[in-house]
Design a protein around this motif. Sequence first.
Motif, PDB file in Angstrom:
ATOM      1  N   ASP A   9      66.714  14.054  46.881  1.00  0.00           N
ATOM      2  CA  ASP A   9      67.386  12.909  47.502  1.00  0.00           C
ATOM      3  C   ASP A   9      67.208  11.691  46.593  1.00  0.00           C
ATOM      4  O   ASP A   9      66.378  10.823  46.829  1.00  0.00           O
ATOM      5  CB  ASP A   9      66.801  12.649  48.891  1.00  0.00           C
ATOM      6  CG  ASP A   9      67.419  11.466  49.602  1.00  0.00           C
ATOM      7  OD1 ASP A   9      68.507  11.015  49.188  1.00  0.00           O
ATOM      8  OD2 ASP A   9      66.800  10.991  50.570  1.00  0.00           O
ATOM      9  N   GLN A  10      68.014  11.617  45.550  1.00  0.00           N
ATOM     10  CA  GLN A  10      67.874  10.604  44.505  1.00  0.00           C
ATOM     11  C   GLN A  10      67.984   9.162  45.025  1.00  0.00           C
ATOM     12  O   GLN A  10      67.272   8.296  44.548  1.00  0.00           O
ATOM     13  CB  GLN A  10      68.915  10.834  43.406  1.00  0.00           C
ATOM     14  CG  GLN A  10      68.724  12.140  42.653  1.00  0.00           C
ATOM     15  CD  GLN A  10      67.504  12.110  41.757  1.00  0.00           C
ATOM     16  OE1 GLN A  10      67.375  11.212  40.938  1.00  0.00           O
ATOM     17  NE2 GLN A  10      66.623  13.064  41.916  1.00  0.00           N
ATOM     18  N   ASP A  11      68.861   8.911  45.982  1.00  0.00           N
ATOM     19  CA  ASP A  11      69.035   7.538  46.464  1.00  0.00           C
ATOM     20  C   ASP A  11      68.122   7.205  47.642  1.00  0.00           C
ATOM     21  O   ASP A  11      68.178   6.108  48.191  1.00  0.00           O
ATOM     22  CB  ASP A  11      70.499   7.256  46.808  1.00  0.00           C
ATOM     23  CG  ASP A  11      71.020   8.094  47.963  1.00  0.00           C
ATOM     24  OD1 ASP A  11      70.260   8.870  48.583  1.00  0.00           O
ATOM     25  OD2 ASP A  11      72.233   7.983  48.245  1.00  0.00           O
ATOM     26  N   LYS A  12      67.283   8.153  48.030  1.00  0.00           N
ATOM     27  CA  LYS A  12      66.292   7.977  49.106  1.00  0.00           C
ATOM     28  C   LYS A  12      66.931   7.554  50.429  1.00  0.00           C
ATOM     29  O   LYS A  12      66.343   6.819  51.214  1.00  0.00           O
ATOM     30  CB  LYS A  12      65.203   6.968  48.696  1.00  0.00           C
ATOM     31  CG  LYS A  12      64.526   7.298  47.389  1.00  0.00           C
ATOM     32  CD  LYS A  12      63.885   8.664  47.420  1.00  0.00           C
ATOM     33  CE  LYS A  12      63.244   8.992  46.079  1.00  0.00           C
ATOM     34  NZ  LYS A  12      63.193  10.407  45.804  1.00  0.00           N
ATOM     35  N   SER A  13      68.122   8.082  50.681  1.00  0.00           N
ATOM     36  CA  SER A  13      68.838   7.762  51.915  1.00  0.00           C
ATOM     37  C   SER A  13      68.393   8.635  53.090  1.00  0.00           C
ATOM     38  O   SER A  13      68.756   8.369  54.227  1.00  0.00           O
ATOM     39  CB  SER A  13      70.345   7.945  51.705  1.00  0.00           C
ATOM     40  OG  SER A  13      70.645   9.324  51.482  1.00  0.00           O
TER      41      SER A  13
ATOM     42  N   GLU B  37      73.761  13.916  49.596  1.00  0.00           N
ATOM     43  CA  GLU B  37      75.215  13.840  49.646  1.00  0.00           C
ATOM     44  C   GLU B  37      75.820  14.688  48.542  1.00  0.00           C
ATOM     45  O   GLU B  37      75.129  15.190  47.662  1.00  0.00           O
ATOM     46  CB  GLU B  37      75.674  12.379  49.507  1.00  0.00           C
ATOM     47  CG  GLU B  37      75.271  11.482  50.664  1.00  0.00           C
ATOM     48  CD  GLU B  37      73.896  10.844  50.493  1.00  0.00           C
ATOM     49  OE1 GLU B  37      73.256  11.025  49.448  1.00  0.00           O
ATOM     50  OE2 GLU B  37      73.453  10.172  51.441  1.00  0.00           O
TER      51      GLU B  37
ATOM     52  N   GLU C  12      77.540  14.065  45.851  1.00  0.00           N
ATOM     53  CA  GLU C  12      77.283  13.680  44.460  1.00  0.00           C
ATOM     54  C   GLU C  12      75.875  14.077  44.006  1.00  0.00           C
ATOM     55  O   GLU C  12      75.663  14.457  42.864  1.00  0.00           O
ATOM     56  CB  GLU C  12      77.512  12.181  44.239  1.00  0.00           C
ATOM     57  CG  GLU C  12      78.973  11.822  44.097  1.00  0.00           C
ATOM     58  CD  GLU C  12      79.685  12.617  42.998  1.00  0.00           C
ATOM     59  OE1 GLU C  12      79.210  12.642  41.851  1.00  0.00           O
ATOM     60  OE2 GLU C  12      80.727  13.220  43.294  1.00  0.00           O
ATOM     61  N   GLU C  13      74.910  13.982  44.909  1.00  0.00           N
ATOM     62  CA  GLU C  13      73.550  14.414  44.580  1.00  0.00           C
ATOM     63  C   GLU C  13      73.499  15.932  44.409  1.00  0.00           C
ATOM     64  O   GLU C  13      72.776  16.432  43.547  1.00  0.00           O
ATOM     65  CB  GLU C  13      72.565  13.963  45.654  1.00  0.00           C
ATOM     66  CG  GLU C  13      72.312  12.469  45.636  1.00  0.00           C
ATOM     67  CD  GLU C  13      71.521  11.985  46.820  1.00  0.00           C
ATOM     68  OE1 GLU C  13      70.610  11.166  46.597  1.00  0.00           O
ATOM     69  OE2 GLU C  13      71.799  12.391  47.966  1.00  0.00           O
TER      70      GLU C  13
END
Length: 125
Positions: free
Chosen positions: A52-56, A60, A62-63
């Motif tokens: 979870d690269q964007d730490k949301s 998603e 794109e990840e």
Amino acid sequence: MAFKGVLNDADITAALDGCKNADSFDHKKFFKACGLAGKSADEVKKAFAIIDQDKSGFIEEEELKLFLQTFKAGARALTDAETKTFLKAGDTDGDGKIGVDGEINVCVKQDKSKKRERKRFFYHV
């Protein structure tokens, strides 16, 4: 390495080698090869947090496309078809993303000989 303490480097390399060609990625085979399929729920959550690269709190599309690159810099991106198949396997509520608690496709396997449960990340048995 991002997965140090969770996964073995040699297992990650073997898993990546098994899907280095476009359209050869299979999430079940990958998770088994890298060792994630047999990990505890806590270890799976650690791996999820790395992916979870964007730490949301969600992974998603794109990840997912860059999923292999979270295991090793320079690894290939998933094709659109691979990404969509992977997303479909993990998106349990149809919102177009995969969440860690209750929304990811976590399967519980009952080990009848030992009567214990093991959670599996994106892995259907």
